[in-house]
Scaffold this motif. Sequence first.
Motif, mmCIF file in Angstrom:
data_model
loop_
_atom_site.group_PDB
_atom_site.id
_atom_site.type_symbol
_atom_site.label_atom_id
_atom_site.label_comp_id
_atom_site.label_asym_id
_atom_site.label_seq_id
_atom_site.Cartn_x
_atom_site.Cartn_y
_atom_site.Cartn_z
ATOM 1 N N ARG A 35 49.488 120.064 -14.754
ATOM 2 C CA ARG A 35 49.958 120.519 -13.213
ATOM 3 C C ARG A 35 49.380 119.902 -11.915
ATOM 4 O O ARG A 35 48.486 119.799 -11.822
ATOM 5 C CB ARG A 35 49.863 121.898 -13.285
ATOM 6 C CG ARG A 35 50.937 122.410 -12.073
ATOM 7 C CD ARG A 35 50.865 123.969 -11.808
ATOM 8 N NE ARG A 35 51.619 124.648 -11.062
ATOM 9 C CZ ARG A 35 51.635 124.664 -9.776
ATOM 10 N NH1 ARG A 35 50.595 124.226 -9.165
ATOM 11 N NH2 ARG A 35 52.593 125.246 -9.138
ATOM 12 N N HIS A 51 57.939 123.403 -8.171
ATOM 13 C CA HIS A 51 57.784 123.392 -9.671
ATOM 14 C C HIS A 51 58.955 124.216 -10.308
ATOM 15 O O HIS A 51 59.439 124.020 -11.394
ATOM 16 C CB HIS A 51 56.532 124.099 -10.145
ATOM 17 C CG HIS A 51 55.460 122.912 -10.254
ATOM 18 N ND1 HIS A 51 54.420 122.482 -9.301
ATOM 19 C CD2 HIS A 51 55.167 121.701 -11.132
ATOM 20 C CE1 HIS A 51 53.760 121.429 -9.516
ATOM 21 N NE2 HIS A 51 54.096 121.181 -10.655
ATOM 22 N N GLN A 62 57.795 123.888 -18.996
ATOM 23 C CA GLN A 62 56.074 124.317 -18.983
ATOM 24 C C GLN A 62 55.704 124.825 -20.333
ATOM 25 O O GLN A 62 56.240 125.336 -20.924
ATOM 26 C CB GLN A 62 56.205 125.532 -17.782
ATOM 27 C CG GLN A 62 54.785 126.048 -17.801
ATOM 28 C CD GLN A 62 54.866 127.279 -16.732
ATOM 29 O OE1 GLN A 62 55.978 127.990 -16.295
ATOM 30 N NE2 GLN A 62 53.585 127.686 -16.173
ATOM 31 N N TYR A 71 52.818 120.658 -17.937
ATOM 32 C CA TYR A 71 54.376 120.401 -17.832
ATOM 33 C C TYR A 71 54.729 119.007 -18.539
ATOM 34 O O TYR A 71 53.715 118.065 -18.620
ATOM 35 C CB TYR A 71 54.854 120.090 -16.322
ATOM 36 C CG TYR A 71 54.759 121.681 -15.538
ATOM 37 C CD1 TYR A 71 55.821 122.442 -15.505
ATOM 38 C CD2 TYR A 71 53.298 121.897 -14.971
ATOM 39 C CE1 TYR A 71 55.383 123.772 -14.690
ATOM 40 C CE2 TYR A 71 53.134 122.992 -14.529
ATOM 41 C CZ TYR A 71 54.081 123.906 -14.118
ATOM 42 O OH TYR A 71 53.952 125.136 -13.494
#
Length: 94
Positions: A35, A51, A62, A71
């Motif tokens: 991330r 996000h 995710q 991700y």
Amino acid sequence: MFDELERLGENEHLFALLAHYARAGAADRETWQGRVMRMDGLRAEDLVKLHGELIAYDWIEQNTGAVPVCYRVTPAGLRAFREAQPEPPMRAAA
């Protein structure tokens, strides 16, 4: 009517975040990416919202399983990234 691609083209941070995951997943879309935790000019809570926006548009997914906080770009995300790229300037005919 809300146009996600228009939003992507207007928000440089949203585009940059999608670009990060799209470029990272270009070679192998199945690979999970860590991330993004920081982005210049953004507070942490703004990055969280970006996000969330990418997930809401189904442009990234995710991993909530064995590999936390990762991700990867979706096929729709790759398509949106390609469509939102600025057009190269036209060359004048000689």
